[in-house]
Design a protein around this motif. Structure first.
Motif, short mmCIF file in Angstrom:
data_model
loop_
_atom_site.label_atom_id
_atom_site.label_comp_id
_atom_site.label_asym_id
_atom_site.label_seq_id
_atom_site.Cartn_x
_atom_site.Cartn_y
_atom_site.Cartn_z
N ALA A 1 14.76 48.25 -4.05
CA ALA A 1 14.03 47.53 -3.01
C ALA A 1 14.89 47.32 -1.78
CB ALA A 1 13.54 46.19 -3.56
N LEU A 2 16.15 46.94 -2.01
CA LEU A 2 17.06 46.73 -0.89
C LEU A 2 17.31 48.04 -0.14
CD1 LEU A 2 18.98 44.90 0.68
CD2 LEU A 2 20.75 45.41 -1.02
N VAL A 3 17.54 49.12 -0.88
CA VAL A 3 17.75 50.42 -0.25
C VAL A 3 16.53 50.83 0.56
CG1 VAL A 3 17.93 52.89 -0.74
CG2 VAL A 3 19.48 51.28 -1.86
N GLY A 4 15.35 50.66 -0.02
CA GLY A 4 14.13 51.05 0.68
C GLY A 4 13.94 50.30 1.98
N ALA A 5 14.17 48.98 1.93
CA ALA A 5 14.01 48.18 3.14
C ALA A 5 15.01 48.59 4.22
CB ALA A 5 14.16 46.70 2.81
N LEU A 6 16.24 48.82 3.82
CA LEU A 6 17.27 49.22 4.78
C LEU A 6 16.97 50.61 5.36
CD1 LEU A 6 20.52 47.92 3.03
CD2 LEU A 6 19.29 46.90 4.96
N VAL A 7 16.53 51.53 4.52
CA VAL A 7 16.17 52.86 5.01
C VAL A 7 14.99 52.77 5.97
CG1 VAL A 7 15.21 55.10 4.35
CG2 VAL A 7 17.12 54.14 3.06
N GLY A 8 14.02 51.94 5.64
CA GLY A 8 12.88 51.75 6.54
C GLY A 8 13.32 51.26 7.91
N LEU A 9 14.22 50.29 7.95
CA LEU A 9 14.74 49.79 9.22
C LEU A 9 15.52 50.89 9.95
CD1 LEU A 9 15.95 46.18 8.34
CD2 LEU A 9 14.04 46.83 9.82
N PHE A 10 16.30 51.65 9.21
CA PHE A 10 17.09 52.73 9.82
C PHE A 10 16.18 53.76 10.48
CE2 PHE A 10 19.41 56.83 9.43
CZ PHE A 10 20.50 56.52 10.25
N VAL A 11 15.08 54.07 9.83
CA VAL A 11 14.15 55.06 10.39
C VAL A 11 13.51 54.54 11.67
CG1 VAL A 11 11.92 56.20 10.01
CG2 VAL A 11 13.67 56.25 8.22
N THR B 1 11.19 54.12 -7.93
CA THR B 1 9.85 53.81 -7.42
C THR B 1 9.87 52.75 -6.34
OG1 THR B 1 8.96 54.36 -9.59
CG2 THR B 1 7.52 53.14 -8.08
N PHE B 2 10.67 51.69 -6.53
CA PHE B 2 10.63 50.56 -5.62
C PHE B 2 11.25 50.87 -4.27
CE2 PHE B 2 9.92 48.47 -9.64
CZ PHE B 2 8.98 47.51 -9.32
N ALA B 3 12.07 51.90 -4.19
CA ALA B 3 12.69 52.25 -2.90
C ALA B 3 11.65 52.72 -1.88
CB ALA B 3 13.78 53.29 -3.11
N PRO B 4 10.83 53.75 -2.17
CA PRO B 4 9.81 54.14 -1.19
C PRO B 4 8.76 53.07 -0.95
CG PRO B 4 9.58 55.39 -3.22
CD PRO B 4 10.88 54.67 -3.32
N VAL B 5 8.46 52.27 -1.99
CA VAL B 5 7.49 51.18 -1.80
C VAL B 5 8.00 50.20 -0.75
CG1 VAL B 5 6.46 49.15 -2.89
CG2 VAL B 5 6.44 51.35 -4.08
N ALA B 6 9.27 49.80 -0.87
CA ALA B 6 9.86 48.87 0.09
C ALA B 6 9.99 49.51 1.47
CB ALA B 6 11.22 48.40 -0.40
N ALA B 7 10.35 50.79 1.51
CA ALA B 7 10.51 51.49 2.80
C ALA B 7 9.19 51.54 3.55
CB ALA B 7 11.05 52.89 2.57
N ALA C 1 6.70 56.49 8.07
CA ALA C 1 6.50 56.12 6.67
C ALA C 1 6.86 57.26 5.74
CB ALA C 1 5.05 55.68 6.45
N GLY C 2 6.42 58.49 6.08
CA GLY C 2 6.75 59.63 5.24
C GLY C 2 8.24 59.90 5.19
N LEU C 3 8.89 59.84 6.34
CA LEU C 3 10.33 60.07 6.40
C LEU C 3 11.09 58.99 5.63
CD1 LEU C 3 12.75 61.63 7.51
CD2 LEU C 3 12.58 60.25 9.61
N ALA C 4 10.71 57.73 5.80
CA ALA C 4 11.39 56.63 5.12
C ALA C 4 11.21 56.72 3.61
CB ALA C 4 10.87 55.29 5.64
N ALA C 5 10.00 57.08 3.16
CA ALA C 5 9.76 57.20 1.72
C ALA C 5 10.64 58.30 1.12
CB ALA C 5 8.28 57.50 1.47
N THR C 6 10.73 59.43 1.82
CA THR C 6 11.55 60.54 1.33
C THR C 6 13.02 60.16 1.26
OG1 THR C 6 10.01 62.15 2.28
CG2 THR C 6 12.23 62.93 1.77
N LEU C 7 13.55 59.62 2.36
CA LEU C 7 14.97 59.28 2.41
C LEU C 7 15.32 58.20 1.39
CD1 LEU C 7 15.69 59.30 6.25
CD2 LEU C 7 16.32 61.02 4.55
N SER C 8 14.47 57.19 1.26
CA SER C 8 14.79 56.10 0.33
C SER C 8 14.78 56.60 -1.11
CB SER C 8 13.78 54.95 0.50
OG SER C 8 12.46 55.39 0.23
N TRP C 9 13.87 57.51 -1.44
CA TRP C 9 13.85 58.10 -2.79
C TRP C 9 15.15 58.87 -3.04
CZ3 TRP C 9 9.92 58.26 -6.62
CH2 TRP C 9 10.19 59.11 -7.69
#
Length: 359
Positions: free
Chosen positions: A142-152, A44-50, A23-31
């Motif tokens: 939001a899209l970036v955050g979700a994709l980054v979350g999946l990538f992580v 804001t919505f990128a780390p929220v989605a991640a 979660a921490g890594l995804a929030a950082t990368l998505s931001w």
């Protein structure tokens, strides 16, 4: 008491430490991606989605990621539209969230979609006065955050499937095996009180069993979608196929223990072969877990299960009471479930159990 509490806290931390790191890594990368690559001034919505993707149910992250994106887009669309029509404020925020969640419910969304639509709408309503005209950047975030979350979770820091399965399977199946041994001892010593205690423990074991099913589902998702974990597919697939049959064996074993309790209370005749068969089945459960995790063909587990059936057959031929006969019959049923868990077909499992019972 304090030691038990500390052990519980330590186990929870161990189980969830990887999720926290993801979660921490995804929030950082998505931001970073949203702000530095897409030049969005309010990411804001990128780390929220991640974080939403990371926190999604284990084994359903890909599907939940889609739901999360839909929920975010829905919340943004409804939130922005209603902010234009109604303005901002506490009452407007409440109404906006209500309408966003209600719309998601009308679309037959799951709990994740409902929550995400409501949370996103609330953020839109509260952030709009300080950051207007960001409808498209919000959706992209939001899209970036979700994709980054999946990538992580699938590439950068994927779950170790075998370690996760071992951590969940060892206590669950070891407890199952120990309960079978205790039930056999209660039957051999005609101890109805002990049999009742075993049954109570088995009734309380559902959370461990549910956790095992969830972890195996997560491990299966990882080895299917995560390239670094593809080499673990064979072992995880074996566990995935077997765990459903083991769940059935566990639930059927509760009926077996219930009948053991009744047989003891009714003072039915109990030949020594019957408790021996129950104990052999417990050993088969323990062997199955070890052989699966060692990536070996579960030959010994099959042999031990069939030995349990043979002992039950000998006990039946010596003469059993009503409940004792049911114990012998259920022992054959759970042995068949265990054989299915080892990869044996339904027809072959039935044949092996029948021949062992008659032998």
């Amino acid at each position: 008491m304090h030691r038990r509490v500390w052990d519980t806290v330590r186990q929870r931390l161990q189980h969830n430490l990887l999720v926290a790191a993801q979660a921490g890594l995804a929030a950082t990368l998505s931001w970073v991606v949203a702000q530095e690559v897409l030049n969005n001034p309010q990411p804001t919505f990128a780390p929220v989605a991640a974080v939403g993707v990371i926190a999604a149910a284990l084994g359903n992250r890909f599907r939940r990621a889609i739901e999360l994106i839909v929920g975010v887009v829905l919340g943004i669309a409804i939130g922005d539209l209603l902010v234009i029509l109604l303005g901002t404020g506490p009452l407007q925020t409440g109404l906006i969230v209500f309408l966003a969640v209600a719309t998601a419910a009308v679309l037959r969304g799951s709990g994740a979609l409902l929550v995400q639509a409501g949370v996103t709408a609330a953020l839109v309503a509260t952030l709009t006065p300080t950051a207007p005209d960001l409808e498209l950047p919000r959706a992209l975030n939001a899209l970036v955050g979700a994709l980054v979350g999946l990538f992580v979770v699938l590439v950068l820091a994927p779950l170790n499937p075998l370690r996760a399965v071992r951590r969940a399977a060892d206590p669950a199946l070891d407890r199952f095996a120990r309960d079978m041994t205790a039930a056999a001892q209660a039957l051999a010593s005609a101890d109805a009180e002990r049999a009742e205690e075993v049954l109570d423990r088995m009734r309380d074991a559902d959370p461990e069993l549910d956790e095992l099913l969830e972890v195996v589902s997560a491990a299966d998702e990882v080895v299917r979608l995560s390239p670094p974990r593809w080499t673990r597919r064979r072992v995880v697939n074996a566990y995935r196929d077997g765990v459903q049959h083991m769940e059935r064996a566990f639930r059927n074993s509760r009926g077996l223990v219930r009948r053991i309790n009744t047989a003891v209370r009714d003072e039915e005749p109990v030949p020594p072969e019957l408790p021996a068969g129950v104990e052999l089945f417990g050993e088969a459960v323990r062997l199955l877990n070890r052989e699966f995790l060692a990536a070996r063909e579960p030959v010994r587990a099959r042999e031990r299960a069939l030995e349990a059936v043979r002992e039950a057959g000998r006990a039946y031929r010596q003469g059993l009471g009503f409940s004792g006969a049911i114990v012998a019959s259920q022992l054959r049923a759970v042995a068949s479930d265990l054989l299915r868990a080892t990869g044996v077909s339904r027809e072959e499992a039935r044949r092996l159990v029948r021949e062992s019972a008659e032998g």
